[in-house]
Design an enzyme around this catalytic site. Structure first.
Site, PDB file in Angstrom:
ATOM      1  N   ARG A  35      32.546 -52.632  -5.324  1.00 14.14           N
ATOM      2  CA  ARG A  35      31.277 -53.328  -5.600  1.00 14.14           C
ATOM      3  C   ARG A  35      31.433 -54.836  -5.377  1.00 14.14           C
ATOM      4  O   ARG A  35      30.519 -55.497  -4.884  1.00 14.14           O
ATOM      5  CB  ARG A  35      30.820 -53.048  -7.037  1.00 14.14           C
ATOM      6  N   ARG A  81      29.355 -46.341 -18.052  1.00 13.82           N
ATOM      7  CA  ARG A  81      28.699 -46.022 -16.785  1.00 13.82           C
ATOM      8  C   ARG A  81      29.693 -45.380 -15.826  1.00 13.82           C
ATOM      9  O   ARG A  81      30.870 -45.731 -15.812  1.00 13.82           O
ATOM     10  CB  ARG A  81      28.138 -47.313 -16.150  1.00 13.82           C
ATOM     11  N   LYS A  94      24.452 -60.460 -15.702  1.00 18.15           N
ATOM     12  CA  LYS A  94      23.021 -60.519 -15.338  1.00 18.15           C
ATOM     13  C   LYS A  94      22.164 -59.815 -16.393  1.00 18.15           C
ATOM     14  O   LYS A  94      21.124 -60.318 -16.801  1.00 18.15           O
ATOM     15  CB  LYS A  94      22.775 -59.843 -13.972  1.00 18.15           C
ATOM     16  N   ARG A 134      33.198 -52.380 -20.694  1.00 19.32           N
ATOM     17  CA  ARG A 134      31.762 -52.364 -21.028  1.00 19.32           C
ATOM     18  C   ARG A 134      31.363 -50.990 -21.573  1.00 19.32           C
ATOM     19  O   ARG A 134      31.807 -49.956 -21.090  1.00 19.32           O
ATOM     20  CB  ARG A 134      30.919 -52.677 -19.796  1.00 19.32           C
ATOM     21  N   ARG A 187      19.232 -58.104  -3.479  1.00 19.71           N
ATOM     22  CA  ARG A 187      20.663 -58.342  -3.290  1.00 19.71           C
ATOM     23  C   ARG A 187      21.115 -58.246  -1.836  1.00 19.71           C
ATOM     24  O   ARG A 187      22.313 -58.132  -1.563  1.00 19.71           O
ATOM     25  CB  ARG A 187      21.558 -57.539  -4.235  1.00 19.71           C
TER      26      ARG A 187
HETATM   27  P1  AP5 Z   1      26.489 -57.220 -17.902  1.00 16.65           P
HETATM   28  O1  AP5 Z   1      25.454 -58.129 -18.468  1.00 16.65           O
HETATM   29  O2  AP5 Z   1      26.342 -55.765 -18.103  1.00 16.65           O
HETATM   30  O3  AP5 Z   1      26.735 -57.574 -16.336  1.00 16.65           O
HETATM   31  P2  AP5 Z   1      25.822 -57.310 -15.061  1.00 16.65           P
HETATM   32  O4  AP5 Z   1      25.923 -58.528 -14.221  1.00 16.65           O
HETATM   33  O5  AP5 Z   1      24.485 -56.834 -15.459  1.00 16.65           O
HETATM   34  O6  AP5 Z   1      26.697 -56.172 -14.387  1.00 16.65           O
HETATM   35  P3  AP5 Z   1      26.256 -54.814 -13.652  1.00 16.65           P
HETATM   36  O7  AP5 Z   1      27.509 -54.009 -13.517  1.00 16.65           O
HETATM   37  O8  AP5 Z   1      25.082 -54.208 -14.322  1.00 16.65           O
HETATM   38  O9  AP5 Z   1      25.866 -55.358 -12.242  1.00 16.65           O
HETATM   39  P4  AP5 Z   1      25.821 -54.513 -10.954  1.00 16.65           P
HETATM   40  O10 AP5 Z   1      25.133 -55.471 -10.062  1.00 16.65           O
HETATM   41  O11 AP5 Z   1      27.117 -54.024 -10.457  1.00 16.65           O
HETATM   42  O12 AP5 Z   1      25.088 -53.185 -11.400  1.00 16.65           O
HETATM   43  P5  AP5 Z   1      23.555 -52.784 -11.412  1.00 16.65           P
HETATM   44  O13 AP5 Z   1      23.338 -51.939 -12.590  1.00 16.65           O
HETATM   45  O14 AP5 Z   1      22.711 -53.969 -11.215  1.00 16.65           O
HETATM   46  O15 AP5 Z   1      27.895 -57.741 -18.475  1.00 16.65           O
HETATM   47  C1  AP5 Z   1      29.103 -57.077 -18.165  1.00 16.65           C
HETATM   48  C2  AP5 Z   1      29.993 -56.994 -19.399  1.00 16.65           C
HETATM   49  O16 AP5 Z   1      30.442 -58.289 -19.748  1.00 16.65           O
HETATM   50  C3  AP5 Z   1      29.264 -56.443 -20.640  1.00 16.65           C
HETATM   51  O17 AP5 Z   1      30.136 -55.616 -21.337  1.00 16.65           O
HETATM   52  C4  AP5 Z   1      28.906 -57.704 -21.450  1.00 16.65           C
HETATM   53  O18 AP5 Z   1      28.893 -57.431 -22.832  1.00 16.65           O
HETATM   54  C5  AP5 Z   1      30.031 -58.649 -21.065  1.00 16.65           C
HETATM   55  N1  AP5 Z   1      29.607 -60.057 -20.981  1.00 16.65           N
HETATM   56  C6  AP5 Z   1      28.598 -60.538 -20.240  1.00 16.65           C
HETATM   57  N2  AP5 Z   1      28.512 -61.895 -20.355  1.00 16.65           N
HETATM   58  C7  AP5 Z   1      29.516 -62.252 -21.174  1.00 16.65           C
HETATM   59  C8  AP5 Z   1      29.980 -63.509 -21.673  1.00 16.65           C
HETATM   60  N3  AP5 Z   1      29.417 -64.680 -21.339  1.00 16.65           N
HETATM   61  N4  AP5 Z   1      31.046 -63.501 -22.493  1.00 16.65           N
HETATM   62  C9  AP5 Z   1      31.643 -62.352 -22.825  1.00 16.65           C
HETATM   63  N5  AP5 Z   1      31.250 -61.127 -22.395  1.00 16.65           N
HETATM   64  C10 AP5 Z   1      30.202 -61.086 -21.570  1.00 16.65           C
HETATM   65  O19 AP5 Z   1      23.476 -51.892 -10.100  1.00 16.65           O
HETATM   66  C11 AP5 Z   1      24.154 -50.657 -10.065  1.00 16.65           C
HETATM   67  C12 AP5 Z   1      24.034 -50.051  -8.680  1.00 16.65           C
HETATM   68  O20 AP5 Z   1      22.656 -49.828  -8.353  1.00 16.65           O
HETATM   69  C13 AP5 Z   1      24.561 -50.879  -7.511  1.00 16.65           C
HETATM   70  O21 AP5 Z   1      25.969 -50.766  -7.357  1.00 16.65           O
HETATM   71  C14 AP5 Z   1      23.800 -50.269  -6.347  1.00 16.65           C
HETATM   72  O22 AP5 Z   1      24.325 -48.997  -5.997  1.00 16.65           O
HETATM   73  C15 AP5 Z   1      22.423 -50.039  -6.968  1.00 16.65           C
HETATM   74  N6  AP5 Z   1      21.528 -51.205  -6.794  1.00 16.65           N
HETATM   75  C16 AP5 Z   1      21.049 -52.002  -7.783  1.00 16.65           C
HETATM   76  N7  AP5 Z   1      20.254 -52.953  -7.281  1.00 16.65           N
HETATM   77  C17 AP5 Z   1      20.212 -52.742  -5.936  1.00 16.65           C
HETATM   78  C18 AP5 Z   1      19.543 -53.404  -4.871  1.00 16.65           C
HETATM   79  N8  AP5 Z   1      18.782 -54.470  -5.085  1.00 16.65           N
HETATM   80  N9  AP5 Z   1      19.722 -52.919  -3.612  1.00 16.65           N
HETATM   81  C19 AP5 Z   1      20.486 -51.831  -3.372  1.00 16.65           C
HETATM   82  N10 AP5 Z   1      21.161 -51.169  -4.349  1.00 16.65           N
HETATM   83  C20 AP5 Z   1      21.018 -51.623  -5.622  1.00 16.65           C
HETATM   84 MG    MG Z   2      23.461 -54.981 -15.238  1.00 15.41          MG
END
Ligand code: AP5
Ligand code: MG
Length: 221
Positions: free
Chosen positions: A174, A163, A13, A127, A88
């Site tokens: 997760r 992270r 994402k 990552r 989400r």
């Molecule tokens: P990356 O782009 O970093 O993936 P991502 O989908 O952004 O993953 P996140 O871990 O950030 O998602 P998340 O939803 O768990 O965490 P968030 O920070 O939103 O890609 C991942 C890896 O793959 C990278 O190394 C990249 O280089 C590689 N990659 C990507 N695409 C690729 C491809 N096509 N080919 C090869 N490599 C690739 O949320 C964190 C926490 O915040 C949650 O757990 C929760 O506690 C809280 N939170 C956030 N939003 C909410 C909400 N709306 N409501 C309640 N709690 C929330």
């Molecule tokens: Mg992210």
């Protein structure tokens, strides 16, 4: 153009959302980044959020909705925005729809990046992110964007870090929480005719996904 990035943890994402934002000339807003920034404040709220994130749990809906509403209304949404990780839960999605309706806006695309669980786990443990929060570039030691110099951000030269929630145990939690709370949003946005689904396999490049999505956006006009 208002785009919501759906997809499991580690689906891409942030990586894809940032690239699309540059191509479309709009803001990319990651809910995870917003919440992680709040954990840096030495407050009770910061501590509560930190506990949720590091334990792989969602921030309670009421709190997440309040923080995000305050954040979103500050942007000029006329050009659009990419919301990465928000909403989400169904409750957040309905709340966002109501907020947008009051602003005479609507979600144009809900983009789901579909990735197999085993690949997600491998991507997440490998990552690394830039420690400079103003940069926040996302890298991987194995897939896609590999840093040119070990441990250093190609873009700004700061150190790369891992992270706190990027370990296999938390990722499995997760993924479970994603299935229970966020997967139902696919049906919700599909019913509204705005779901855009992309499959990302081990050999699918980041460029490919961005390219396919830009074609989809052009076809919508
Ligand atoms: P990356 O782009 O970093 O993936 P991502 O989908 O952004 O993953 P996140 O871990 O950030 O998602 P998340 O939803 O768990 O965490 P968030 O920070 O939103 O890609 C991942 C890896 O793959 C990278 O190394 C990249 O280089 C590689 N990659 C990507 N695409 C690729 C491809 N096509 N080919 C090869 N490599 C690739 O949320 C964190 C926490 O915040 C949650 O757990 C929760 O506690 C809280 N939170 C956030 N939003 C909410 C909400 N709306 N409501 C309640 N709690 C929330
Ligand atoms: Mg992210």
């Amino acid at each position: 153009m208002i785009i919501i990035m759906l997809g499991a943890p580690g689906a891409g994402k942030g990586t894809i959302g940032k690239r699309l934002a540059v191509q479309l000339g709009i803001t990319h807003l990651s809910s995870g980044d917003v919440f992680r920034a709040l954990t840096k404040d030495n407050t009770k709220l910061g501590e509560e959020i930190k506990e949720c994130i590091n334990g792989g749990k969602l921030i309670p809906d009421k709190l997440a909705m309040q923080i995000f509403e305050d954040k979103i209304v500050k942007y000029n949404l006329e050009k659009g925005i990419i919301l990465d990780g928000y909403p989400r839960t169904l409750m957040q999605a309905k709340h966002l729809d109501k907020l947008f309706k009051n602003m005479e806006l609507k979600v144009d695309i809900a983009m789901n990046i579909d990735v197999e669980d085993q690949l997600i786990i491998d991507r997440i443990v490998n990552r690394r992110i830039c420690s400079n929060s103003r940069c926040g570039e996302i890298y991987n030691l194995k897939y896609g964007k590999i840093p040119k110099v070990d441990g250093i951000c190609d873009k700004c030269g700061e150190n790369l870090i891992q992270r706190a929630d990027d370990n296999e145990i938390t990722v499995r939690d997760r993924l479970k929480i994603y299935d229970e709370n966020t997967r139902p949003l696919l049906k919700y946005y599909n019913k509204r005719g705005v779901l855009w689904n992309v499959h990302s396999a081990e050999d699918t490049s980041i460029d490919d996904i961005v390219h396919q999505t830009m074609i989809h956006i052009e076809d919508m006009d």
